[in-house]
Motif scaffolding. Structure first.
Motif, PDB file in Angstrom:
ATOM      1  N   GLU A  53       0.834  -1.208   0.000  1.00  0.00           N
ATOM      2  CA  GLU A  53       0.000   0.000   0.000  1.00  0.00           C
ATOM      3  C   GLU A  53       0.867   1.256   0.000  1.00  0.00           C
ATOM      4  N   LEU A  54       1.928   1.234   0.824  1.00  0.00           N
ATOM      5  CA  LEU A  54       2.831   2.384   0.875  1.00  0.00           C
ATOM      6  C   LEU A  54       3.601   2.526  -0.435  1.00  0.00           C
ATOM      7  N   LEU A  55       4.022   1.410  -1.012  1.00  0.00           N
ATOM      8  CA  LEU A  55       4.726   1.459  -2.295  1.00  0.00           C
ATOM      9  C   LEU A  55       3.833   2.075  -3.373  1.00  0.00           C
ATOM     10  N   LYS A  56       2.551   1.780  -3.319  1.00  0.00           N
ATOM     11  CA  LYS A  56       1.618   2.353  -4.302  1.00  0.00           C
ATOM     12  C   LYS A  56       1.612   3.874  -4.199  1.00  0.00           C
ATOM     13  N   VAL A  57       1.649   4.398  -2.963  1.00  0.00           N
ATOM     14  CA  VAL A  57       1.702   5.853  -2.767  1.00  0.00           C
ATOM     15  C   VAL A  57       3.011   6.411  -3.317  1.00  0.00           C
ATOM     16  N   ILE A  58       4.108   5.724  -3.015  1.00  0.00           N
ATOM     17  CA  ILE A  58       5.426   6.167  -3.485  1.00  0.00           C
ATOM     18  C   ILE A  58       5.451   6.224  -5.011  1.00  0.00           C
ATOM     19  N   LEU A  63       8.127   7.915  -7.810  1.00  0.00           N
ATOM     20  CA  LEU A  63       9.324   7.544  -7.069  1.00  0.00           C
ATOM     21  C   LEU A  63       9.465   6.030  -6.971  1.00  0.00           C
ATOM     22  N   VAL A  64      10.698   5.589  -6.662  1.00  0.00           N
ATOM     23  CA  VAL A  64      10.963   4.192  -6.336  1.00  0.00           C
ATOM     24  C   VAL A  64      11.645   4.153  -4.970  1.00  0.00           C
ATOM     25  N   VAL A  65      11.787   2.969  -4.401  1.00  0.00           N
ATOM     26  CA  VAL A  65      12.488   2.805  -3.130  1.00  0.00           C
ATOM     27  C   VAL A  65      13.923   2.385  -3.426  1.00  0.00           C
ATOM     28  N   SER A  66      14.884   3.206  -3.007  1.00  0.00           N
ATOM     29  CA  SER A  66      16.294   2.879  -3.256  1.00  0.00           C
ATOM     30  C   SER A  66      16.803   1.813  -2.306  1.00  0.00           C
ATOM     31  N   GLU A  97      11.456  -6.872  -0.400  1.00  0.00           N
ATOM     32  CA  GLU A  97      10.897  -7.392  -1.649  1.00  0.00           C
ATOM     33  C   GLU A  97       9.562  -6.717  -1.968  1.00  0.00           C
ATOM     34  N   ALA A  98       8.748  -6.536  -0.935  1.00  0.00           N
ATOM     35  CA  ALA A  98       7.445  -5.894  -1.152  1.00  0.00           C
ATOM     36  C   ALA A  98       7.609  -4.452  -1.601  1.00  0.00           C
ATOM     37  N   PHE A  99       8.726  -3.827  -1.216  1.00  0.00           N
ATOM     38  CA  PHE A  99       9.007  -2.455  -1.646  1.00  0.00           C
ATOM     39  C   PHE A  99       9.809  -2.417  -2.949  1.00  0.00           C
ATOM     40  N   GLU A 100      10.013  -3.579  -3.549  1.00  0.00           N
ATOM     41  CA  GLU A 100      10.719  -3.720  -4.831  1.00  0.00           C
ATOM     42  C   GLU A 100      12.150  -3.203  -4.774  1.00  0.00           C
ATOM     43  N   THR A 101      12.801  -3.457  -3.636  1.00  0.00           N
ATOM     44  CA  THR A 101      14.231  -3.197  -3.529  1.00  0.00           C
ATOM     45  C   THR A 101      14.890  -4.439  -2.932  1.00  0.00           C
TER      46      THR A 101
END
Length: 280
Positions: A53-58, A63-66, A97-101
């Motif tokens: 859910e937070l990644l969707k907001v990002i 933006l992406v998660v570094s 992984e859930a944050f795709e980093t």
């Protein structure tokens, strides 16, 4: 022109996470780093659903998660506490992984230069386990530089036979604490760098890193032995530092971290402009 991405540590805005995400996009960053050790983002509270859910907001802000910050604030000094800390670290890597980093940055404690030192062996045992788990997920626990000279860190990492435990290079920590040249540190640690911080500062006088990193965070940030400064005002030679990163083939994130100061958004916006003036 250099091929780097500019990130921001969300906590550096000193506001709530949703506001910080919006501000990161407004100042021109392309990625964010998130603390995964506090509140609802701690390994005891976070769920994969919350992370997604937070990644969707990002992502909605472009933006992406570094990386995630998985520093549990205790290091891996004590064999009696390490099993619990290692398990929490593994859970943070799972959430990455859930944050795709695939990067979790952390502090493990001050590494002794002597491999026969008892603490060296304790840290080594912990990092063997962390590295094995990270390797199984094609990921990295990235040790933040600063507590020891670059050569000592490299020699320690060489004993692990893995890049599952790697390096988050913070040039200011070298300048402010060990006195190492961060440019040379890039070449020394070239085989292990997977993430970097963009931070600047000045060492006022030498203080034993054991004492500096033995302080709780608030005391460390207020230490009179060094001063963290806005990017470009300290002793990090950023043009040379960025050239060195390019030389070794690192083209990942330069993630801005601003831990002090009364006007964080202003300092971060200035830092983005400063980095863009070098890399573009």
């Amino acid at each position: 022109m250099y091929n780097f991405s500019i990130g921001v540590m969300l906590e550096s805005f000193h506001t709530d996470i949703m506001t910080a995400i919006a501000k990161a996009a407004e100042v021109g960053a392309s990625g964010v780093q998130i603390y995964a050790t506090k509140g609802e983002l701690s390994p005891d509270s976070l769920t994969s659903a919350k992370a997604k859910e937070l990644l969707k907001v990002i992502k909605s802000h472009g933006l992406v998660v570094s990386a995630l910050c998985g520093d549990l604030g205790q290091g891996f000094y004590r064999p009696d506490k390490n099993p619990s800390l290692i398990e929490k670290s593994k859970r943070i890597l799972d959430f990455a992984e859930a944050f795709e980093t695939n990067i979790v940055t952390t502090h493990i404690g001050v590494i002794p230069s002597n491999p026969d030192h008892e603490r060296f062996k304790i840290l080594q045992a912990a990092c063997f386990e962390l590295a094995e788990y990270a390797d199984s997920k094609n990921a990295h626990f990235a040790i933040e530089t600063g507590p020891e000279p670059a050569e000592v860190l490299k020699n320690f990492l060489d004993t692990l036979g893995s890049k599952g435990v790697a390096v988050n290079l913070d040039p200011a920590n070298f300048v402010m604490v060990t006195g190492d040249d961060p440019v040379q540190a890039v070449y020394t640690l070239k085989d292990y760098i997977v993430h970097t911080h963009a931070k600047d500062g000045h060492r006022n006088y030498y203080r034993d890193p054991e004492k500096v990193y033995g302080l709780v965070e608030s005391e460390m940030l207020a230490s009179p032995s060094f001063t963290e400064l806005p990017l470009g005002d300290g002793d990090v030679d950023f043009p040379a530092y960025i050239k060195a990163l390019d030389d070794i083939g690192y083209h990942g994130f330069l993630t801005i971290e601003r831990e002090v100061g009364d006007e964080p958004e202003k300092d971060i916006r200035r830092a983005v402009d400063f980095l863009n003036s070098i890399i573009k």
